[in-house]
Design a protein around this motif. Structure first.
Motif, PDB file in Angstrom:
ATOM      1  N   ALA A   1     -15.787  12.017   8.926  1.00  0.00           N
ATOM      2  CA  ALA A   1     -16.012  13.309   9.579  1.00  0.00           C
ATOM      3  C   ALA A   1     -14.691  13.877  10.099  1.00  0.00           C
ATOM      4  CB  ALA A   1     -17.025  13.162  10.703  1.00  0.00           C
ATOM      5  N   LYS A   2     -13.860  13.034  10.689  1.00  0.00           N
ATOM      6  CA  LYS A   2     -12.555  13.480  11.192  1.00  0.00           C
ATOM      7  C   LYS A   2     -11.621  13.868  10.046  1.00  0.00           C
ATOM      8  CE  LYS A   2     -12.814  10.590  15.296  1.00  0.00           C
ATOM      9  NZ  LYS A   2     -12.330   9.374  15.951  1.00  0.00           N
ATOM     10  N   ILE A   3     -11.643  13.076   8.996  1.00  0.00           N
ATOM     11  CA  ILE A   3     -10.787  13.360   7.843  1.00  0.00           C
ATOM     12  C   ILE A   3     -11.167  14.697   7.219  1.00  0.00           C
ATOM     13  CG2 ILE A   3     -10.235  12.628   5.480  1.00  0.00           C
ATOM     14  CD1 ILE A   3     -10.593   9.687   6.531  1.00  0.00           C
ATOM     15  N   LEU A   4     -12.462  14.909   7.010  1.00  0.00           N
ATOM     16  CA  LEU A   4     -12.920  16.156   6.396  1.00  0.00           C
ATOM     17  C   LEU A   4     -12.614  17.361   7.277  1.00  0.00           C
ATOM     18  CD1 LEU A   4     -16.275  14.931   4.833  1.00  0.00           C
ATOM     19  CD2 LEU A   4     -14.195  15.591   3.609  1.00  0.00           C
ATOM     20  N   HIS A   5     -12.712  17.182   8.580  1.00  0.00           N
ATOM     21  CA  HIS A   5     -12.365  18.267   9.504  1.00  0.00           C
ATOM     22  C   HIS A   5     -10.887  18.651   9.319  1.00  0.00           C
ATOM     23  CE1 HIS A   5     -12.574  20.763  13.078  1.00  0.00           C
ATOM     24  NE2 HIS A   5     -11.443  20.201  13.470  1.00  0.00           N
ATOM     25  N   GLY A   6     -10.029  17.643   9.215  1.00  0.00           N
ATOM     26  CA  GLY A   6      -8.609  17.904   8.988  1.00  0.00           C
ATOM     27  C   GLY A   6      -8.349  18.578   7.648  1.00  0.00           C
ATOM     28  N   LEU A   7      -9.077  18.153   6.626  1.00  0.00           N
ATOM     29  CA  LEU A   7      -8.919  18.757   5.305  1.00  0.00           C
ATOM     30  C   LEU A   7      -9.448  20.190   5.283  1.00  0.00           C
ATOM     31  CD1 LEU A   7      -9.876  15.711   3.060  1.00  0.00           C
ATOM     32  CD2 LEU A   7      -7.594  16.713   3.359  1.00  0.00           C
TER      33      LEU A   7
ATOM     34  N   MET B   1       0.852  -1.177   0.000  1.00  0.00           N
ATOM     35  CA  MET B   1       0.000   0.000   0.000  1.00  0.00           C
ATOM     36  C   MET B   1       0.897   1.238   0.000  1.00  0.00           C
ATOM     37  SD  MET B   1      -2.982   1.004   2.754  1.00  0.00           S
ATOM     38  CE  MET B   1      -3.024  -0.671   3.285  1.00  0.00           C
ATOM     39  N   ILE B   2       0.710   2.101  -0.957  1.00  0.00           N
ATOM     40  CA  ILE B   2       1.539   3.291  -1.072  1.00  0.00           C
ATOM     41  C   ILE B   2       1.078   4.381  -0.108  1.00  0.00           C
ATOM     42  CG2 ILE B   2       2.219   5.162  -2.631  1.00  0.00           C
ATOM     43  CD1 ILE B   2       2.191   3.148  -4.890  1.00  0.00           C
ATOM     44  N   HIS B   3      -0.221   4.527   0.054  1.00  0.00           N
ATOM     45  CA  HIS B   3      -0.766   5.581   0.912  1.00  0.00           C
ATOM     46  C   HIS B   3      -1.590   4.979   2.039  1.00  0.00           C
ATOM     47  CE1 HIS B   3       0.722   8.326  -2.038  1.00  0.00           C
ATOM     48  NE2 HIS B   3       0.028   7.735  -2.980  1.00  0.00           N
ATOM     49  N   SER B   4      -1.692   5.717   3.126  1.00  0.00           N
ATOM     50  CA  SER B   4      -2.414   5.249   4.306  1.00  0.00           C
ATOM     51  C   SER B   4      -3.901   5.077   3.999  1.00  0.00           C
ATOM     52  CB  SER B   4      -2.242   6.255   5.443  1.00  0.00           C
ATOM     53  OG  SER B   4      -2.959   7.449   5.140  1.00  0.00           O
ATOM     54  N   PRO B   5      -4.594   4.254   4.788  1.00  0.00           N
ATOM     55  CA  PRO B   5      -6.048   4.134   4.624  1.00  0.00           C
ATOM     56  C   PRO B   5      -6.751   5.486   4.766  1.00  0.00           C
ATOM     57  CG  PRO B   5      -5.234   2.335   5.970  1.00  0.00           C
ATOM     58  CD  PRO B   5      -4.078   3.287   5.769  1.00  0.00           C
ATOM     59  N   THR B   6      -6.270   6.340   5.656  1.00  0.00           N
ATOM     60  CA  THR B   6      -6.862   7.675   5.826  1.00  0.00           C
ATOM     61  C   THR B   6      -6.741   8.467   4.526  1.00  0.00           C
ATOM     62  OG1 THR B   6      -6.353   7.679   8.184  1.00  0.00           O
ATOM     63  CG2 THR B   6      -6.729   9.826   7.152  1.00  0.00           C
ATOM     64  N   CYS B   7      -5.596   8.379   3.890  1.00  0.00           N
ATOM     65  CA  CYS B   7      -5.378   9.079   2.633  1.00  0.00           C
ATOM     66  C   CYS B   7      -6.284   8.512   1.539  1.00  0.00           C
ATOM     67  CB  CYS B   7      -3.908   8.961   2.230  1.00  0.00           C
ATOM     68  SG  CYS B   7      -3.481   9.902   0.758  1.00  0.00           S
ATOM     69  N   GLN B   8      -6.403   7.217   1.486  1.00  0.00           N
ATOM     70  CA  GLN B   8      -7.281   6.590   0.501  1.00  0.00           C
ATOM     71  C   GLN B   8      -8.726   7.058   0.697  1.00  0.00           C
ATOM     72  OE1 GLN B   8      -6.671   2.360   0.830  1.00  0.00           O
ATOM     73  NE2 GLN B   8      -4.486   2.555   0.442  1.00  0.00           N
TER      74      GLN B   8
ATOM     75  N   VAL C   1     -16.779   4.917   2.730  1.00  0.00           N
ATOM     76  CA  VAL C   1     -15.897   5.257   3.849  1.00  0.00           C
ATOM     77  C   VAL C   1     -16.742   5.319   5.131  1.00  0.00           C
ATOM     78  CG1 VAL C   1     -14.377   7.054   4.768  1.00  0.00           C
ATOM     79  CG2 VAL C   1     -14.406   6.597   2.326  1.00  0.00           C
ATOM     80  N   PRO C   2     -16.249   4.771   6.251  1.00  0.00           N
ATOM     81  CA  PRO C   2     -17.005   4.871   7.501  1.00  0.00           C
ATOM     82  C   PRO C   2     -17.275   6.339   7.867  1.00  0.00           C
ATOM     83  CG  PRO C   2     -15.164   3.342   7.742  1.00  0.00           C
ATOM     84  CD  PRO C   2     -15.007   4.018   6.419  1.00  0.00           C
ATOM     85  N   ARG C   3     -18.514   6.642   8.235  1.00  0.00           N
ATOM     86  CA  ARG C   3     -18.920   8.031   8.490  1.00  0.00           C
ATOM     87  C   ARG C   3     -18.089   8.718   9.564  1.00  0.00           C
ATOM     88  NH1 ARG C   3     -25.452   7.309   8.508  1.00  0.00           N
ATOM     89  NH2 ARG C   3     -25.529   6.409   6.426  1.00  0.00           N
ATOM     90  N   GLN C   4     -17.886   8.020  10.672  1.00  0.00           N
ATOM     91  CA  GLN C   4     -17.138   8.626  11.783  1.00  0.00           C
ATOM     92  C   GLN C   4     -15.725   8.987  11.352  1.00  0.00           C
ATOM     93  OE1 GLN C   4     -18.220   8.600  15.166  1.00  0.00           O
ATOM     94  NE2 GLN C   4     -19.265   7.809  15.866  1.00  0.00           N
TER      95      GLN C   4
ATOM     96  N   ALA D   1      -9.711   9.868   2.124  1.00  0.00           N
ATOM     97  CA  ALA D   1      -9.779  11.285   1.755  1.00  0.00           C
ATOM     98  C   ALA D   1      -9.879  11.438   0.238  1.00  0.00           C
ATOM     99  CB  ALA D   1      -8.559  12.031   2.286  1.00  0.00           C
ATOM    100  N   LEU D   2      -9.072  10.694  -0.476  1.00  0.00           N
ATOM    101  CA  LEU D   2      -9.109  10.768  -1.935  1.00  0.00           C
ATOM    102  C   LEU D   2     -10.471  10.341  -2.475  1.00  0.00           C
ATOM    103  CD1 LEU D   2      -5.576   9.421  -2.852  1.00  0.00           C
ATOM    104  CD2 LEU D   2      -6.501  11.668  -3.444  1.00  0.00           C
ATOM    105  N   ARG D   3     -11.004   9.240  -1.970  1.00  0.00           N
ATOM    106  CA  ARG D   3     -12.313   8.781  -2.449  1.00  0.00           C
ATOM    107  C   ARG D   3     -13.390   9.815  -2.173  1.00  0.00           C
ATOM    108  NH1 ARG D   3     -11.443   2.938  -0.085  1.00  0.00           N
ATOM    109  NH2 ARG D   3     -13.466   3.270   0.857  1.00  0.00           N
ATOM    110  N   ALA D   4     -13.341  10.436  -1.004  1.00  0.00           N
ATOM    111  CA  ALA D   4     -14.349  11.439  -0.649  1.00  0.00           C
ATOM    112  C   ALA D   4     -14.230  12.682  -1.527  1.00  0.00           C
ATOM    113  CB  ALA D   4     -14.202  11.815   0.825  1.00  0.00           C
TER     114      ALA D   4
END
Length: 144
Positions: A43-49, A1-8, A37-40, A10-13
């Motif tokens: 929500a954290k990923i989008l807040h960071g973005l 895996m090149i990128h973290s699950p969080t990154c994946q 992507v799991p909602r919870q 974020a990209l999909r969203a």
């Protein structure tokens, strides 16, 4: 895996938001369901973005998230670097060796080097809208 699950995630969203191209905010629930992507987590990923300036949020009824800029003006690399930091694929050996350079290389060094260079160049050029369009074309050929 090149990128973290969080990154994946974020990209999909964000690719979904670029594809939807909504005039206003989109609910986290809709983005999560569409992107798988799991909602919870989302929500954290989008807040960071939002804190990194890639998305805008609106609270209250009719609230949600939208891209901070048009999907044509935001490239895939921006999202990756916002989540995972600078892409430094050249710092690691594909076979896990401590030392792998052009002068002291592993068996796959040349292939890995070419892949890295092409990958980084491609995702730097590719906008979120380009990625959304590519996904749309694939869905037309192979329905999901």
């Amino acid at each position: 895996m090149i990128h973290s699950p969080t990154c994946q995630h974020a990209l999909r969203a964000l690719i979904y938001l670029a594809e939807k191209d909504a005039p206003g905010p989109v609910l986290v629930r809709e983005i999560a369901d569409a992107a798988g992507v799991p909602r919870q987590s989302l929500a954290k990923i989008l807040h960071g973005l939002r804190n990194k300036g890639l998305v805008r949020s609106t609270k209250g009824p009719g609230g949600g998230y939208q891209l901070a800029r048009p999907g044509t003006d935001m490239n895939v690399m921006e999202v990756i670097e916002a989540i995972d930091g600078r892409v430094e694929l050249d710092k690691s050996c594909i076979l896990g060796l401590d030392v792998c350079t052009d002068h002291a290389s592993c068996a796959l060094h040349d292939v890995w080097k070419l892949f890295r260079e092409n990958y980084v160049a491609t995702i730097t050029r590719m906008s979120l809208r380009d990625a959304a369009d590519a996904l749309k074309r694939k869905r037309m050929v192979i329905p999901l």
